[in-house]
Scaffold this active site. Sequence first.
Site, PDB file in Angstrom:
ATOM      1  N   ASP A  54       1.027  -1.437   0.093  1.00  0.00           N
ATOM      2  CA  ASP A  54      -0.096  -0.389   0.124  1.00  0.00           C
ATOM      3  C   ASP A  54       0.807   0.797   0.172  1.00  0.00           C
ATOM      4  O   ASP A  54       1.984   1.179   0.441  1.00  0.00           O
ATOM      5  CB  ASP A  54      -0.897  -0.215   1.132  1.00  0.00           C
ATOM      6  CG  ASP A  54      -1.958  -1.512   0.948  1.00  0.00           C
ATOM      7  OD1 ASP A  54      -2.120  -1.402   0.344  1.00  0.00           O
ATOM      8  OD2 ASP A  54      -2.071  -1.538   2.538  1.00  0.00           O
TER       9      ASP A  54
HETATM   10  N1  URA Z   1      -1.767  -5.964   3.687  1.00  0.00           N
HETATM   11  C1  URA Z   1      -1.997  -4.891   3.989  1.00  0.00           C
HETATM   12  O1  URA Z   1      -3.210  -4.837   4.704  1.00  0.00           O
HETATM   13  N2  URA Z   1      -1.286  -3.859   2.951  1.00  0.00           N
HETATM   14  C2  URA Z   1      -0.407  -4.097   2.440  1.00  0.00           C
HETATM   15  O2  URA Z   1       0.332  -3.109   1.638  1.00  0.00           O
HETATM   16  C3  URA Z   1       0.413  -5.466   2.245  1.00  0.00           C
HETATM   17  C4  URA Z   1      -0.507  -6.246   3.017  1.00  0.00           C
END
Ligand code: URA
Length: 258
Positions: free
Chosen positions: A115
């Site tokens: 993310d």
């Molecule tokens: N899970 C999440 O919620 N965000 C990420 O960036 C990776 C795994």
Amino acid sequence: MTEPEAAYPHTMRLQRFLARAGVASRRGSENLMTAGRVTVNGQVASELGTKVDVDRDVVAVDGCRVELAAGPVYLMLNKPAGYLTTMSDPQGRPTVAELVPTSTYPGLFPVGRLDFDTTGLLLFTTDGDLGQALLHPSHHVDKTYVAHVDGRVTGKDLEPLCRGIVLDDGPCQPARCRVLKPGQALCVCPQGIPRGTSVVEVTIHEGRKNQVKRMLSAVGHPVLALHRPRFGSLRLGDLAPGAWRLLTAQEVDSLKQR
Ligand code: URA
């Protein structure tokens, strides 16, 4: 070593050659050159404009010959927060493409995604076959995350995740989870774990959108910060935020054997 670039398609700047050979980053390679540690055909090459003919010139660093590796490239980035995992963004937001050597290795793409606000290990490759294989659900590798979360978490709170909870897009496979102590949580809480919050480690096999954040919210502990120190057999180690490095041959082998 000094012919014009246009006359020789296999001519490139020496610092680019060194970076592409995995000796150091482009900047690190320039430092090696200005330090007089690089030779081309036996002559010290400290001029940053120096060009080499990839097919003919003999390049050495500290007397050791350096050659371009043929074949696909594999590298890991320690992704900082504030970058999208995409190679281009129509809205012009910062992307991970700005952090990896795309001009040296055209065709690099990220394997999976983190993310915008998640930090940590992001694998890149030019090897479409391996990239696809690692993204295929039947070949997913274990991914370990360290999450700074709201609230005081006990081992018992994490039990539903270890059994496998159901999210709105279906059931999750059982995860491996544990509560971390302050000394184990430095990647997300370098100043110590603030009162009323906790740090947990979660290892999952799947890779669904926002999965770790959704899993931890589902047990009542929303994520405040998320970091990925491990992807399959790969470890981020002490790679600085925003820095990348080529994988070693052993790391590539272990990914392929996963
Ligand atoms: N899970 C999440 O919620 N965000 C990420 O960036 C990776 C795994």
